[in-house]
Structures are given as structure tokens and as C-alpha cells.
Design an enzyme around this catalytic site. Structure first.
Site, PDB file in Angstrom:
ATOM      1  N   LYS A 113     -11.471  18.270 -47.400  1.00 52.35           N
ATOM      2  CA  LYS A 113     -11.915  17.773 -48.891  1.00 52.35           C
ATOM      3  C   LYS A 113     -13.200  16.815 -49.015  1.00 52.35           C
ATOM      4  O   LYS A 113     -13.596  16.848 -49.991  1.00 52.35           O
ATOM      5  CB  LYS A 113     -10.611  17.282 -49.496  1.00 52.35           C
ATOM      6  CG  LYS A 113      -9.541  18.204 -49.804  1.00 52.35           C
ATOM      7  CD  LYS A 113      -8.476  17.930 -50.770  1.00 52.35           C
ATOM      8  CE  LYS A 113      -7.517  18.796 -50.979  1.00 52.35           C
ATOM      9  NZ  LYS A 113      -6.362  18.592 -51.835  1.00 52.35           N
ATOM     10  N   LYS A 194      -7.461  29.137 -45.840  1.00 52.16           N
ATOM     11  CA  LYS A 194      -6.143  29.305 -46.538  1.00 52.16           C
ATOM     12  C   LYS A 194      -6.763  29.566 -48.047  1.00 52.16           C
ATOM     13  O   LYS A 194      -7.564  29.101 -48.639  1.00 52.16           O
ATOM     14  CB  LYS A 194      -5.678  27.954 -46.483  1.00 52.16           C
ATOM     15  CG  LYS A 194      -4.846  27.321 -47.743  1.00 52.16           C
ATOM     16  CD  LYS A 194      -4.291  26.055 -47.340  1.00 52.16           C
ATOM     17  CE  LYS A 194      -5.059  25.315 -48.452  1.00 52.16           C
ATOM     18  NZ  LYS A 194      -4.361  23.974 -48.579  1.00 52.16           N
ATOM     19  N   LYS A 197      -6.560  27.163 -54.668  1.00 51.88           N
ATOM     20  CA  LYS A 197      -6.813  27.270 -56.135  1.00 51.88           C
ATOM     21  C   LYS A 197      -8.178  26.616 -56.212  1.00 51.88           C
ATOM     22  O   LYS A 197      -8.576  26.601 -57.482  1.00 51.88           O
ATOM     23  CB  LYS A 197      -5.686  26.891 -56.946  1.00 51.88           C
ATOM     24  CG  LYS A 197      -5.335  25.463 -56.521  1.00 51.88           C
ATOM     25  CD  LYS A 197      -3.914  24.882 -56.967  1.00 51.88           C
ATOM     26  CE  LYS A 197      -3.413  23.553 -56.230  1.00 51.88           C
ATOM     27  NZ  LYS A 197      -2.030  23.378 -56.609  1.00 51.88           N
TER      28      LYS A 197
END
Ligand code: TYM
Length: 329
Positions: A113, A194, A197
């Protein structure tokens, strides 16, 4: 014998995907009848990346409604918003002080991230300590999650041991609970990533609220390898294997049944039926979702959930503070 405690949560930071459904939500629904379940919307975790206030509120309501629409019964399981039970933030801080920098630096989710970002919020870094607090507050035995949360759960177990060693037996040591098939649903456009969203490419994921025709289109465009055999082989056929996992979970079939059904038929009929299986799994949830959102009952359910969760969490927080030497009045 009293039922084992289960706790889990999802971030309200965008649309829930088929990955969230298969990796975790389906198991929430399953476990509620045999376990004492707490399911929360982790809105404190969501702000570890910037959120627009209006969207945060809307998404928090949407995730709650999706829990219920998927089959969670708020009279059986406790459904609540993390931010409404202040013990989470408080134990989160205490857990942060127990966590080593090196442990947080090793978290692959943080590394992913933070990659390429100029400024990264400190909350994104300490996020796993708050997650540990979420779990440990409830004497949790089982945590239903997808396998991307394995490392966070390991840290939770380590922190529980550390606390127990330092201050005496306090926390139960929780275990993960993963689906046998589909613990990590991959992107439709790239099976090395993966399904998420937060992907900028909406074609890479199926949102739980995608309209049936959108689902059909996304599946027809999903990447497959150049062969034609419908065979589960994650090493050599990661794309097709991912689609088989989705099929197995949406149609309640085994992998072997699916392989046998499409033997010698190529990808065409398989993808067509897969799309219908996903639509059939999601459509009833979407209908209930619309009813729940317009019913006006969400806040009552969340208020009741807050009260039940608070009663548990406050007890544990008090015990923790006493052990650590705080004056508890
Ligand atoms: P979050 O919001 O990223 O995801 C919610 C749940 O969905 C699972 N999941 C997947 N499973 C399979 N395949 C996928 N592609 C996929 N994408 C998501 C996740 O594993 C998760 O179970 N840190 C957590 C939230 C959290 C939490 C907790 C979970 C905070 N506190 C306490 C359990 C207990 C997270 O970010 O999940």
C-alpha cells in the site's frame, strides 16, 4: 458449553467484491449459527488512507447492509461499527506501544500500500496493531478472513503472547478461519494480483453490487491462458484455476465436479455458466440489499450492536488496564 467467539471485519473503503464475499463474508454467514459472532465495519481502519466524509458514511451503511443482505441475522450475530465502540481505539493505542517497528515494517500489505507513495500516513503503518486490538478485545477464538490477512493474524497472536507473558494471562490466542477454496480470489485481468476494491480497473473485480450484465461482461473478458482445458492447476493455469474457485464457491460445487462437467469443452461454455452462477449467487443479495437500505432499520441494528459489543469490549479493556498498572476508577 458456551459457544466459541468469532470476530471479523471489513473496511468500508469502496465496493465490496466477490473476493470479500468468498474469502470472508460467506464464512461469517456460516459461522453465526454455531458460534458467538461479532461482525464489524472497520471504519477506523478505513481512514488509514484519505476518505471523503460523505462517502465514508455511505460505504459504512452499504457494508452493514451487505452483511445483512448476505444472510447475517442481527438477532443472532452482533453487527456494529468499529468507531462506535471506543475501546477499539483505546486498546489499539496500547497494542501499538507493545508492537516493534520491525514487525510493522515486515508487513507485506503495508509495503504494497505504501509502495510508490510520496507521503504515507502513520496510521497505515500501525494499522495491524489496531487490528490486533479488535480481535483481542473479544476473547476471540476464530477469525474468518481471506489469506491476505494471515500475516496480520500472526502479529495478533504474537502480541497476545507478549502481553500475557509480560502482564499475566489475559488474552485468548486466536486462530484464522479460511475457506477451503477461494481463500485468495485473484484479479480477473491479472492472476498474480489479488482481486481488490481499490484497483483502478473496475474490470479486474466483480463488485457484489454489479448489475448482472456487468458481471457477464466482466467474466467474458476475464483473462484465461491460451490452452482450452478447464483444469485446476494454480501453478500452470492460474487464471482458469481462479475462475474455477469462483465457480465452486458460487455454485456450491467441488473442483472435481467442475473439471468433469467441462471436460473436452473448452473455456466458452465454462465461462458462460460461471457468469450465470455468479449472477445467481449475487442477485438475491442485491435485492435484499436494496430493501434493507430503504427500510430505515440500519441505525437501530447498529445501535443494538454497539451496545452488545461495548459490554464485552469494556470489560476486557478494564482488565487490560488493571494488569498494566493503570488506576481504574
Ligand atoms: P479488507 O477490508 O481488506 O477485506 C475484508 C475481508 O475480505 C477478505 N478479502 C479477500 N478474500 C479472498 N480473496 C480476495 N481477493 C479478498 N480480498 C479481501 C479479507 O481477507 C478480509 O477477511 N485488515 C482487514 C480488516 C480488519 C479485520 C479486523 C479483519 C480490521 N480489523 C479484525 C478481521 C479481524 C482488512 O483490511 O480487510
Amino acid at each position: 458449553m458456551s459457544k466459541l467467539r468469532v470476530l471479523s471485519g471489513m473496511q468500508p473503503s469502496g465496493q465490496l467484491t466477490l473476493g470479500n464475499y468468498i474469502g470472508a463474508l460467506k464464512n461469517y454467514v456460516k459461522l453465526q449459527h454455531t458460534h458467538d459472532c461479532y461482525f464489524m465495519v472497520v471504519d477506523l481502519h478505513a481512514v488509514t488512507v484519505p476518505q471523503e466524509p460523505e462517502k465514508l458514511k455511505d460505504q459504512s451503511e452499504a457494508v452493514t447492509a451487505l452483511y445483512l443482505a448476505a444472510g447475517i441475522d442481527p438477532n443472532v450475530a452482533t453487527v456494529f461499527l468499529q468507531s462506535t465502540v471506543s475501546a477499539h481505539a483505546e486498546l489499539g493505542w496500547l497494542m501499538t506501544t507493545l508492537t516493534y517497528m520491525g514487525e510493522l515494517e515486515r508487513m507485506t500489505q503495508f509495503k504494497d500500500k505504501a509502495a510508490g507513495k510520496e507521503s504515507v500516513g502513520a496510521g497505515l503503518f500501525t494499522y495491524p496493531s489496531l487490528m490486533a486490538a479488535d480481535i483481542l478485545l473479544y476473547d476471540t477464538a476464530l477469525v474468518p478472513v481471506g489469506d491476505d490477512q494471515t500475516q496480520h493474524l500472526e502479529l495478533t497472536r504474537d502480541l497476545a503472547h507478549r502481553f500475557n507473558q509480560r502482564y499475566g494471562d489475559t488474552f485468548a490466542i486466536p486462530k484464522g478461519y479460511f475457506p477451503e477454496v477461494g481463500a485468495r480470489i485473484m484479479s480477473l485481468d491479472d492472476a498474480s494480483k489479488k482481486m481488490s476494491k481499490s484497483s483502478p480497473n473496475a474490470g479486474s473485480y466483480i463488485a457484489m453490487l454489479d448489475a448482472p450484465d456487468v458481471i457477464r461482461k466482466k467474466i467474458s473478458r476475464a483473462v484465461t491462458d491460451s490452452g482450452r482445458e478447464v483444469k485446476f492447476d494454480p501453478q500452470n493455469k492460474p487464471e482458469v484455476s481462479n475462475l474455477i474457485s469462483i465457480y465452486a464457491q458460487c455454485a456450491d460445487k467441488t473442483i472435481a465436479e467442475i473439471e468433469a462437467q467441462y471436460e473436452g469443452q473448452g473455456y466458452g461454455p465454462f465461462k458462460k455458466d460461471l457468469a450465470e452462477a455468479v449472477v445467481a449467487a449475487l442477485e438475491p443479495i442485491q435485492q435484499r440489499y436494496a430493501e434493507i437500505r430503504s427500510s430505515g432499520e440500519l441505525y437501530d441494528i447498529l445501535r443494538q450492536g454497539k451496545e452488545r459489543a461495548e459490554a464485552q469490549a469494556e470489560q476486557m479493556l478494564k482488565r487490560v488496564k488493571e494488569k498494566m498498572g493503570y488506576v481504574v476508577l
